[in-house]
Design an enzyme around this catalytic site. Sequence first.
Site, PDB file in Angstrom:
ATOM      1  N   GLU A  39       1.212  -5.390  13.574  1.00  0.00           N
ATOM      2  CA  GLU A  39       0.045  -5.580  14.448  1.00  0.00           C
ATOM      3  C   GLU A  39      -0.483  -7.001  14.368  1.00  0.00           C
ATOM      4  O   GLU A  39      -0.941  -7.556  15.348  1.00  0.00           O
ATOM      5  CB  GLU A  39      -1.063  -4.570  14.069  1.00  0.00           C
ATOM      6  CG  GLU A  39      -2.183  -4.493  15.086  1.00  0.00           C
ATOM      7  CD  GLU A  39      -3.351  -3.620  14.637  1.00  0.00           C
ATOM      8  OE1 GLU A  39      -3.358  -3.136  13.494  1.00  0.00           O
ATOM      9  OE2 GLU A  39      -4.274  -3.443  15.455  1.00  0.00           O
ATOM     10  N   ARG A  45       0.816  -1.218   0.000  1.00  0.00           N
ATOM     11  CA  ARG A  45       0.000   0.000   0.000  1.00  0.00           C
ATOM     12  C   ARG A  45       0.850   1.267   0.000  1.00  0.00           C
ATOM     13  O   ARG A  45       0.380   2.324  -0.413  1.00  0.00           O
ATOM     14  CB  ARG A  45      -0.976  -0.037   1.189  1.00  0.00           C
ATOM     15  CG  ARG A  45      -2.118  -1.015   0.951  1.00  0.00           C
ATOM     16  CD  ARG A  45      -2.983  -1.152   2.166  1.00  0.00           C
ATOM     17  NE  ARG A  45      -2.585  -2.243   3.027  1.00  0.00           N
ATOM     18  CZ  ARG A  45      -2.804  -2.294   4.319  1.00  0.00           C
ATOM     19  NH1 ARG A  45      -3.396  -1.295   4.926  1.00  0.00           N
ATOM     20  NH2 ARG A  45      -2.438  -3.351   5.021  1.00  0.00           N
TER      21      ARG A  45
HETATM   22  O1  LIG Z   1       3.180  -0.165  11.769  1.00  0.00           O
HETATM   23  P1  LIG Z   1       3.073  -1.646  11.538  1.00  0.00           P
HETATM   24  O2  LIG Z   1       2.547  -2.385  12.736  1.00  0.00           O
HETATM   25  O3  LIG Z   1       4.328  -2.232  11.016  1.00  0.00           O
HETATM   26  O4  LIG Z   1       1.931  -1.863  10.435  1.00  0.00           O
HETATM   27  C1  LIG Z   1       1.783  -1.073   9.292  1.00  0.00           C
HETATM   28  C2  LIG Z   1       1.951  -1.873   8.036  1.00  0.00           C
HETATM   29  O5  LIG Z   1       0.903  -2.858   7.919  1.00  0.00           O
HETATM   30  C3  LIG Z   1       0.297  -2.734   6.632  1.00  0.00           C
HETATM   31  O6  LIG Z   1       0.936  -3.478   5.650  1.00  0.00           O
HETATM   32  P2  LIG Z   1       0.812  -5.052   5.470  1.00  0.00           P
HETATM   33  O7  LIG Z   1       2.009  -5.702   6.073  1.00  0.00           O
HETATM   34  O8  LIG Z   1      -0.537  -5.507   5.940  1.00  0.00           O
HETATM   35  O9  LIG Z   1       0.969  -5.245   3.908  1.00  0.00           O
HETATM   36  P3  LIG Z   1       0.193  -4.721   2.587  1.00  0.00           P
HETATM   37  O10 LIG Z   1       0.495  -3.222   2.465  1.00  0.00           O
HETATM   38  O11 LIG Z   1       0.824  -5.483   1.506  1.00  0.00           O
HETATM   39  O12 LIG Z   1      -1.288  -4.965   2.742  1.00  0.00           O
HETATM   40  C4  LIG Z   1       0.453  -1.264   6.317  1.00  0.00           C
HETATM   41  O13 LIG Z   1       0.309  -1.023   4.920  1.00  0.00           O
HETATM   42  C5  LIG Z   1       1.825  -0.963   6.820  1.00  0.00           C
HETATM   43  O14 LIG Z   1       2.837  -1.296   5.881  1.00  0.00           O
HETATM   44  N1  LIG Z   2      -5.561  -2.106  11.609  1.00  0.00           N
HETATM   45  C1  LIG Z   2      -4.916  -2.061  10.443  1.00  0.00           C
HETATM   46  N2  LIG Z   2      -5.585  -1.792   9.294  1.00  0.00           N
HETATM   47  C2  LIG Z   2      -4.933  -1.745   8.093  1.00  0.00           C
HETATM   48  N3  LIG Z   2      -3.637  -1.984   7.965  1.00  0.00           N
HETATM   49  C3  LIG Z   2      -2.932  -2.265   9.079  1.00  0.00           C
HETATM   50  N4  LIG Z   2      -1.614  -2.523   9.277  1.00  0.00           N
HETATM   51  C4  LIG Z   2      -1.424  -2.762  10.584  1.00  0.00           C
HETATM   52  N5  LIG Z   2      -2.564  -2.643  11.282  1.00  0.00           N
HETATM   53  C5  LIG Z   2      -3.531  -2.322  10.343  1.00  0.00           C
END
Ligand SMILES: O=P(O)(O)OC[C@H]1O[C@H](OP(=O)(O)OP(=O)(O)O)[C@H](O)[C@@H]1O
Ligand SMILES: Nc1ncnc2[nH]cnc12
Length: 190
Positions: free
Chosen positions: A115, A78
């Site tokens: 998370e 993202r």
């Molecule tokens: O601050 P944090 O606890 O590290 O979480 C934040 C991360 O989690 C989500 O990505 P995700 O790993 O779900 O991957 P995606 O963007 O491919 O959906 C979001 O886009 C951040 O990169």
């Molecule tokens: N609650 C949440 N929603 C979307 N992206 C996340 N990445 C980590 N926590 C998330």
Amino acid sequence: MRESLDFRMSESERAAALRDVGSLIRGVPDFPSPGILFRDITPVLRDPGAMAAALRLHLDAVADLAGSIDRIVGVESRGFLFGMPIAHALGVGFVPARKPGKLPAATVTQSYALEYGEGTLHMHADAIDAGDRVLLVDDLLATGGTASAAARLVQRLGGEVVASLFLIELPFLKGRERLAPLRVEALLPF
Ligand SMILES: O=P(O)(O)OC[C@H]1O[C@H](OP(=O)(O)OP(=O)(O)O)[C@H](O)[C@@H]1O
Ligand SMILES: Nc1ncnc2[nH]cnc12
């Protein structure tokens, strides 16, 4: 590199844009696992007016850095969606921090917790030049594990992360504290 003050928004423009974008962020309970309220940005992505407002908000938040950034680093997946248009608007290059098995050339690697799990990020070893001033971009700051891993990769390649920029912040997970003393700009706390 583009130097410009015209990225700044007035208070009323900013308030209207935050309302428009914020109203389209959807909370999905129990995704990807029980107890997680997932903040879904896809309704923003499908609305061209909201995407334009989101881009303007991002640029407004880092308007003071226009002209002094060498590169944007965006985190898969993202972080790519906002990082690339921000890089284009600022007139700088974009570097992807990717999940394992995606980058074809030699990489540096960093593992992290988030998370709802754990992950590893890779960056091409030649993607950052020593002394590069980097703006880190992702859609959401939760625990800060992902962003701190991406920042670490930049530092290991000799770059300097001058700020981090997020559309959404989940303040209860204290990512901002984890990233300190790095500058954190987050547009919408949820
Ligand atoms: O601050 P944090 O606890 O590290 O979480 C934040 C991360 O989690 C989500 O990505 P995700 O790993 O779900 O991957 P995606 O963007 O491919 O959906 C979001 O886009 C951040 O990169
Ligand atoms: N609650 C949440 N929603 C979307 N992206 C996340 N990445 C980590 N926590 C998330």
